[in-house]
Scaffold this motif. Structure first.
Motif, PDB file in Angstrom:
ATOM      1  N   ASN A 204       0.803  -1.220   0.000  1.00 42.72           N
ATOM      2  CA  ASN A 204       0.000   0.000   0.000  1.00 42.72           C
ATOM      3  C   ASN A 204       0.840   1.277   0.000  1.00 42.72           C
ATOM      4  OD1 ASN A 204      -2.892   0.905   0.173  1.00 42.72           O
ATOM      5  ND2 ASN A 204      -2.094   2.019   1.950  1.00 42.72           N
ATOM      6  N   ASP A 205       2.010   1.249   0.643  1.00 44.96           N
ATOM      7  CA  ASP A 205       2.826   2.453   0.765  1.00 44.96           C
ATOM      8  C   ASP A 205       4.054   2.447  -0.145  1.00 44.96           C
ATOM      9  OD1 ASP A 205       1.219   3.718   2.725  1.00 44.96           O
ATOM     10  OD2 ASP A 205       2.053   2.397   4.253  1.00 44.96           O
ATOM     11  N   THR A 206       4.115   1.539  -1.086  1.00 45.84           N
ATOM     12  CA  THR A 206       5.221   1.524  -2.049  1.00 45.84           C
ATOM     13  C   THR A 206       5.195   2.794  -2.905  1.00 45.84           C
ATOM     14  OG1 THR A 206       5.211  -0.896  -2.176  1.00 45.84           O
ATOM     15  CG2 THR A 206       6.255   0.280  -3.992  1.00 45.84           C
ATOM     16  N   VAL A 207       6.383   3.281  -3.219  1.00 50.39           N
ATOM     17  CA  VAL A 207       6.520   4.438  -4.107  1.00 50.39           C
ATOM     18  C   VAL A 207       7.401   4.038  -5.297  1.00 50.39           C
ATOM     19  CG1 VAL A 207       7.257   6.844  -4.316  1.00 50.39           C
ATOM     20  CG2 VAL A 207       6.401   5.990  -2.118  1.00 50.39           C
ATOM     21  N   PHE A 208       6.893   4.307  -6.508  1.00 49.43           N
ATOM     22  CA  PHE A 208       7.688   4.159  -7.726  1.00 49.43           C
ATOM     23  C   PHE A 208       8.015   5.556  -8.252  1.00 49.43           C
ATOM     24  CE2 PHE A 208       6.065  -0.223  -9.488  1.00 49.43           C
ATOM     25  CZ  PHE A 208       6.627  -0.861  -8.390  1.00 49.43           C
ATOM     26  N   VAL A 209       9.252   5.757  -8.680  1.00 51.17           N
ATOM     27  CA  VAL A 209       9.647   7.016  -9.310  1.00 51.17           C
ATOM     28  C   VAL A 209      10.234   6.689 -10.679  1.00 51.17           C
ATOM     29  CG1 VAL A 209      11.048   9.106  -9.160  1.00 51.17           C
ATOM     30  CG2 VAL A 209      10.144   8.053  -7.063  1.00 51.17           C
ATOM     31  N   PHE A 210       9.658   7.270 -11.721  1.00 49.70           N
ATOM     32  CA  PHE A 210      10.124   7.050 -13.096  1.00 49.70           C
ATOM     33  C   PHE A 210      10.857   8.288 -13.584  1.00 49.70           C
ATOM     34  CE2 PHE A 210       6.822   3.964 -12.556  1.00 49.70           C
ATOM     35  CZ  PHE A 210       7.254   2.862 -13.285  1.00 49.70           C
ATOM     36  N   ASP A 211      12.075   8.075 -14.055  1.00 52.81           N
ATOM     37  CA  ASP A 211      12.884   9.180 -14.550  1.00 52.81           C
ATOM     38  C   ASP A 211      12.546   9.472 -16.009  1.00 52.81           C
ATOM     39  OD1 ASP A 211      14.999  11.084 -14.265  1.00 52.81           O
ATOM     40  OD2 ASP A 211      16.272   9.785 -15.463  1.00 52.81           O
ATOM     41  N   ASP A 212      12.694  10.744 -16.407  1.00 60.63           N
ATOM     42  CA  ASP A 212      12.595  11.154 -17.816  1.00 60.63           C
ATOM     43  C   ASP A 212      11.295  10.711 -18.482  1.00 60.63           C
ATOM     44  OD1 ASP A 212      15.015  12.499 -17.833  1.00 60.63           O
ATOM     45  OD2 ASP A 212      16.163  10.729 -18.413  1.00 60.63           O
ATOM     46  N   ILE A 213      10.173  10.992 -17.851  1.00 59.78           N
ATOM     47  CA  ILE A 213       8.893  10.528 -18.391  1.00 59.78           C
ATOM     48  C   ILE A 213       8.494  11.264 -19.671  1.00 59.78           C
ATOM     49  CG2 ILE A 213       8.013   9.654 -16.207  1.00 59.78           C
ATOM     50  CD1 ILE A 213       6.450  12.276 -15.886  1.00 59.78           C
ATOM     51  N   HIS A 214       9.149  12.380 -19.968  1.00 62.24           N
ATOM     52  CA  HIS A 214       8.877  13.107 -21.222  1.00 62.24           C
ATOM     53  C   HIS A 214      10.104  13.132 -22.136  1.00 62.24           C
ATOM     54  CE1 HIS A 214       4.953  14.470 -19.820  1.00 62.24           C
ATOM     55  NE2 HIS A 214       5.509  14.782 -18.663  1.00 62.24           N
ATOM     56  N   TRP A 215      11.039  12.221 -21.916  1.00 60.50           N
ATOM     57  CA  TRP A 215      12.309  12.180 -22.650  1.00 60.50           C
ATOM     58  C   TRP A 215      12.090  11.903 -24.130  1.00 60.50           C
ATOM     59  CZ3 TRP A 215      15.414   8.155 -24.869  1.00 60.50           C
ATOM     60  CH2 TRP A 215      16.774   8.472 -25.026  1.00 60.50           C
ATOM     61  N   SER A 216      11.065  11.133 -24.462  1.00 64.48           N
ATOM     62  CA  SER A 216      10.776  10.755 -25.848  1.00 64.48           C
ATOM     63  C   SER A 216       9.304  10.388 -25.951  1.00 64.48           C
ATOM     64  CB  SER A 216      11.636   9.551 -26.255  1.00 64.48           C
ATOM     65  OG  SER A 216      11.269   8.399 -25.493  1.00 64.48           O
ATOM     66  N   ALA A 217       8.843  10.195 -27.177  1.00 69.39           N
ATOM     67  CA  ALA A 217       7.457   9.774 -27.381  1.00 69.39           C
ATOM     68  C   ALA A 217       7.204   8.416 -26.730  1.00 69.39           C
ATOM     69  CB  ALA A 217       7.142   9.718 -28.876  1.00 69.39           C
ATOM     70  N   GLU A 218       8.201   7.529 -26.780  1.00 72.45           N
ATOM     71  CA  GLU A 218       8.064   6.207 -26.159  1.00 72.45           C
ATOM     72  C   GLU A 218       7.889   6.320 -24.652  1.00 72.45           C
ATOM     73  OE1 GLU A 218       9.986   2.440 -27.376  1.00 72.45           O
ATOM     74  OE2 GLU A 218      11.328   3.758 -28.492  1.00 72.45           O
ATOM     75  N   MET A 219       8.667   7.211 -24.030  1.00 75.60           N
ATOM     76  CA  MET A 219       8.562   7.362 -22.581  1.00 75.60           C
ATOM     77  C   MET A 219       7.231   8.011 -22.198  1.00 75.60           C
ATOM     78  SD  MET A 219      10.922   5.870 -20.997  1.00 75.60           S
ATOM     79  CE  MET A 219      10.636   6.528 -19.347  1.00 75.60           C
ATOM     80  N   GLU A 220       6.745   8.924 -23.007  1.00 78.04           N
ATOM     81  CA  GLU A 220       5.428   9.507 -22.721  1.00 78.04           C
ATOM     82  C   GLU A 220       4.338   8.452 -22.851  1.00 78.04           C
ATOM     83  OE1 GLU A 220       4.952  13.116 -25.065  1.00 78.04           O
ATOM     84  OE2 GLU A 220       5.651  14.240 -23.312  1.00 78.04           O
ATOM     85  N   GLN A 221       4.486   7.562 -23.833  1.00 80.02           N
ATOM     86  CA  GLN A 221       3.528   6.470 -23.992  1.00 80.02           C
ATOM     87  C   GLN A 221       3.592   5.526 -22.789  1.00 80.02           C
ATOM     88  OE1 GLN A 221       4.305   3.940 -27.363  1.00 80.02           O
ATOM     89  NE2 GLN A 221       2.395   2.774 -27.125  1.00 80.02           N
ATOM     90  N   ALA A 222       4.805   5.236 -22.324  1.00 81.76           N
ATOM     91  CA  ALA A 222       4.973   4.369 -21.154  1.00 81.76           C
ATOM     92  C   ALA A 222       4.340   5.000 -19.923  1.00 81.76           C
ATOM     93  CB  ALA A 222       6.458   4.101 -20.905  1.00 81.76           C
ATOM     94  N   TRP A 223       4.539   6.306 -19.751  1.00 78.60           N
ATOM     95  CA  TRP A 223       3.964   7.008 -18.609  1.00 78.60           C
ATOM     96  C   TRP A 223       2.428   6.959 -18.663  1.00 78.60           C
ATOM     97  CZ3 TRP A 223       4.550   8.190 -13.890  1.00 78.60           C
ATOM     98  CH2 TRP A 223       3.904   9.267 -13.287  1.00 78.60           C
ATOM     99  N   ALA A 224       1.859   7.122 -19.847  1.00 78.25           N
ATOM    100  CA  ALA A 224       0.402   7.049 -19.998  1.00 78.25           C
ATOM    101  C   ALA A 224      -0.114   5.653 -19.639  1.00 78.25           C
ATOM    102  CB  ALA A 224       0.011   7.410 -21.429  1.00 78.25           C
ATOM    103  N   THR A 225       0.611   4.617 -20.045  1.00 78.98           N
ATOM    104  CA  THR A 225       0.221   3.240 -19.740  1.00 78.98           C
ATOM    105  C   THR A 225       0.275   2.987 -18.236  1.00 78.98           C
ATOM    106  OG1 THR A 225       1.009   2.444 -21.885  1.00 78.98           O
ATOM    107  CG2 THR A 225       0.789   0.806 -20.138  1.00 78.98           C
TER     108      THR A 225
END
Length: 259
Positions: A204-225
């Motif tokens: 319940n209290d886990t935190v995920f941090v994703f770096d460079d979520i707008h670095w490329s179109a692929e990363m933006e797609q991954a962030w949306a997913t």
């Protein structure tokens, strides 16, 4: 990224838009808090400055999307420190997040020279937390080990090899994960695979941090997913990084906040 950043600036809000007590506290006391003067940061800053002057060449083994600045397989430590390392304010943010959520079992996907990893380790030290950090390049991992020794950090274990192969093995052996920093292969497929692999050990209290979520179109797609995944309750887009929470008591919301 310029268009993405302009879009972010137009949408980003501050604490006055937050009605959730959890998000308001997180934003004002963790995300926007200033802790630059923490004594533990001084040796890390000194190390980072030293690395930026180091002309030693190492051979780069890259399993990810590579660098947008230098694609050579022979790179100086100085070049890596100047172009690939996250600015110190992101290390301090990760430090505050780990302290805020009392994280003890921490994964770091993408060691590089180990500067950001050092922030994670320093944050986890008071609560006897350990960092398991993953690096694909053996020579880069060797430099990181030297840096950890120089800083006197002993709560870090380095896993060397292709993260596609090493991560599932280590997660399978792991107890539930408290904190994961995703900074490895900046492509859609690997990012989602790593996310789904670590998802098997969240609580319940886990935190995920994703770096460079707008670095490329692929990363933006991954962030949306990732934002749309049924296990995710709250996400925070800070442009350079994205925060993901799994708190079942929180209403499902996505935030874009200034950092």
């Amino acid at each position: 990224m310029l268009f993405a950043y302009l879009r972010y600036l137009a949408r980003a809000r501050d604490e006055h838009s937050l009605h959730s007590p959890f998000l308001f506290t997180l934003y004002t006391r963790v995300i926007r808090a200033g802790n630059r003067s923490e004594p533990v940061f001084k040796p890390i800053r000194a190390l980072q400055s030293k690395l930026r002057q180091n002309r030693q060449l190492i051979h780069i083994t890259d399993f990810g999307a590579g660098s947008k600045v230098n694609t050579s397989q022979q790179r100086s430590i100085r070049d890596i420190a100047r172009n690939s390392q996250k600015p110190a304010r992101f290390g301090r943010l990760l430090f505050r997040l780990i302290r805020r959520f009392d994280a003890k079992t921490i994964l770091d996907l993408g060691t590089s020279l180990g500067v950001t990893t050092a922030y994670l380790a320093m944050a986890a030290k008071p609560q006897n937390g350990r960092i398991l950090t993953f690096e694909g390049c053996p020579e880069t991992a060797a430099v990181a080990r030297q840096n950890f020794d120089e800083l006197g950090i002993q709560n870090i274990d380095i896993v060397v090899g292709n993260i596609d192969e090493t991560l599932p093995i280590q997660v399978e052996k792991s107890i539930p994960l408290d904190f994961v920093f995703f900074d490895a292969n900046h492509r859609y497929g690997p990012t989602i695979r790593y996310f789904e692999t670590c998802l098997t050990k969240v609580h319940n209290d886990t935190v995920f941090v994703f770096d460079d979520i707008h670095w490329s179109a692929e990363m933006e797609q991954a962030w949306a997913t990732i934002k749309a995944h049924s296990s995710v309750s709250v996400t925070v887009d800070l442009f350079w990084v994205g925060l993901v929470f799994f708190r079942k008591e929180q209403p499902r919301q996505d935030f874009i906040l200034r950092f």
